[in-house]
Design a protein around this motif. Structure first.
Motif, mmCIF file in Angstrom:
data_model
loop_
_atom_site.group_PDB
_atom_site.id
_atom_site.type_symbol
_atom_site.label_atom_id
_atom_site.label_comp_id
_atom_site.label_asym_id
_atom_site.label_seq_id
_atom_site.Cartn_x
_atom_site.Cartn_y
_atom_site.Cartn_z
ATOM 1 N N HIS A 280 35.817 82.036 -78.643
ATOM 2 C CA HIS A 280 36.145 82.029 -80.069
ATOM 3 C C HIS A 280 37.336 81.105 -80.291
ATOM 4 O O HIS A 280 37.977 80.652 -79.335
ATOM 5 C CB HIS A 280 36.505 83.448 -80.533
ATOM 6 C CG HIS A 280 37.734 83.987 -79.865
ATOM 7 N ND1 HIS A 280 37.736 84.482 -78.575
ATOM 8 C CD2 HIS A 280 39.017 84.077 -80.286
ATOM 9 C CE1 HIS A 280 38.953 84.856 -78.249
ATOM 10 N NE2 HIS A 280 39.762 84.619 -79.264
ATOM 11 N N HIS B 247 40.816 80.751 -83.276
ATOM 12 C CA HIS B 247 41.512 81.513 -84.312
ATOM 13 C C HIS B 247 41.581 80.638 -85.565
ATOM 14 O O HIS B 247 42.539 79.900 -85.781
ATOM 15 C CB HIS B 247 42.899 81.920 -83.824
ATOM 16 C CG HIS B 247 42.859 82.820 -82.628
ATOM 17 N ND1 HIS B 247 43.919 83.575 -82.208
ATOM 18 C CD2 HIS B 247 41.859 83.111 -81.757
ATOM 19 C CE1 HIS B 247 43.584 84.271 -81.136
ATOM 20 N NE2 HIS B 247 42.336 83.988 -80.833
ATOM 21 N N HIS C 92 38.409 79.372 -76.877
ATOM 22 C CA HIS C 92 38.790 80.046 -75.642
ATOM 23 C C HIS C 92 38.128 81.416 -75.559
ATOM 24 O O HIS C 92 37.583 81.914 -76.541
ATOM 25 C CB HIS C 92 40.321 80.188 -75.567
ATOM 26 C CG HIS C 92 40.876 81.013 -76.692
ATOM 27 N ND1 HIS C 92 41.139 80.484 -77.933
ATOM 28 C CD2 HIS C 92 41.189 82.323 -76.778
ATOM 29 C CE1 HIS C 92 41.596 81.423 -78.731
ATOM 30 N NE2 HIS C 92 41.641 82.568 -78.053
HETATM 31 FE FE LIG Z 1 41.792 84.520 -78.844
#
Ligand SMILES: [Fe+2]
Length: 237
Positions: free
Chosen positions: A110, A112, A188
Motif C-alpha cells: 500500500h 499512504h 510498501h
Molecule cells: Fe504503511
C-alpha cells in the motif's frame, strides 16, 4: 566499466536513544487500545492495524508523547537532508496508529495517499534485527532500468540474474527501538511474521503545508490551514 546510479529513494533510519525505557509503557498502552476495540475489520492473516479500527489518533494521546517527540525530531532531520527549507513549511502529524503483527500475519502492499511523509517506530520486535518477524518492503514502481516495460514481471523468465540495477524490492529487517522515515507515496508492505511473538510498531502520517506568510508556493504546497474556510452548513442543505 563504470555504471552510475542516479535518483535515489531516500529511506531514513535511526536507533532512538532511551527506547528500552519506554518499551513497556508503550506496549501496555497499545495493547489496551487494541483490547478496547470489539470488532475486527480485516482478515486474520493481516496484522491488526489501528487505522482500520478507529485507533488513529495516538499522536493526541499523552501516553505516546515521548515517541511523538522522536518522530518530530527525526522527520525534521530527514526533511533537511532532502533539501527542504524548514522555515517555509509547517509539518503536521495527521494520523498515527499502532500495528500488531502476530504469527503468520503481514501487511499488504500500500501507500499512504493522504500524507507526504511516513514514519514507523518499532516498539517490540521478536528476534530484532533478523527478517524473521517481517521486513518492511519498499517496491520500486519507477523501474528506471526496466528497458522493456514488464521485463521484470514475475510472468517472464527473461531476467537471468538479479543485480543492483534491477531490484524490485528493498527489504529492511525490523529493529526494536528503530525509527524509519520515508516518502508516504512510496509503495510498501510488511512481510510475514514467522515468530510466535507479536511484532508491535507505530505508524505516523505527516502532512506538509506552507508556513504562514510564505506565499508563492501554494500551487506545490498546501496553503496553511489557517487560510482555509469550511463550507457553511447552509451550503449542505
Ligand atoms: Fe504503511
Amino acid at each position: 566499466m563504470p555504471i552510475d546510479t542516479w535518483f535515489p529513494l531516500a529511506i531514513y533510519y535511526e536507533d532512538v536513544q532511551d527506547s528500552i525505557e519506554h518499551k513497556m509503557s508503550l506496549l501496555s498502552a497499545i495493547f489496551q487500545l487494541e483490547e478496547a476495540v470489539q470488532e475486527r475489520r480485516n482478515f486474520p492473516e493481516m496484522a491488526w492495524t489501528g487505522d482500520l479500527h478507529g485507533v488513529h489518533n495516538i499522536h493526541q494521546n499523552p501516553q505516546f508523547s515521548w515517541v511523538v517527540g522522536q518522530v518530530e525530531k527525526h522527520v525534521v532531520i530527514y526533511l533537511k537532508a532532502l533539501g527542504i527549507d524548514l522555515a517555509k513549511i509547517k509539518p503536521y502529524i495527521q494520523r498515527a496508529w499502532p500495528v500488531i503483527s502476530r504469527h503468520q500475519q503481514e501487511v499488504g502492499m500500500h501507500s499512504h495517499n493522504t500524507a507526504h511523509v511516513s514514519a514507523v517506530y518499532y516498539v517490540a520486535v521478536p528476534l530484532s534485527g533478523s527478517d524473521e518477524a517481517g521486513c518492511l518492503a519498499f517496491v520500486d514502481d519507477a523501474r528506471m532500468n526496466e528497458v522493456s516495460p514488464g521485463l521484470g514481471s514475475e510472468n517472464t523468465d527473461v531476467m537471468a540474474n538479479w543485480t543492483p540495477f534491477n531490484q524490485e524490492q528493498a527489504l529492511y529487517a525490523p529493529v526494536e527501538g528503530r525509527l524509519m522515515v520515508f516518502p508516504a507515496k512510496q509503495r510498501h508492505g510488511v512481510t510475514l511474521n514467522h515468530t510466535e511473538a507479536p511484532r508491535v510498531s507505530l505508524s505516523f502520517d505527516i502532512v506538509l503545508t506552507a508556513a504562514v506568510g510564505v506565499s508563492g508556493a501554494y500551487e506545490f504546497l498546501t496553503p496553511p490551514i489557517q487560510l482555509w474556510r469550511p463550507f457553511s452548513d447552509r451550503a449542505e442543505e
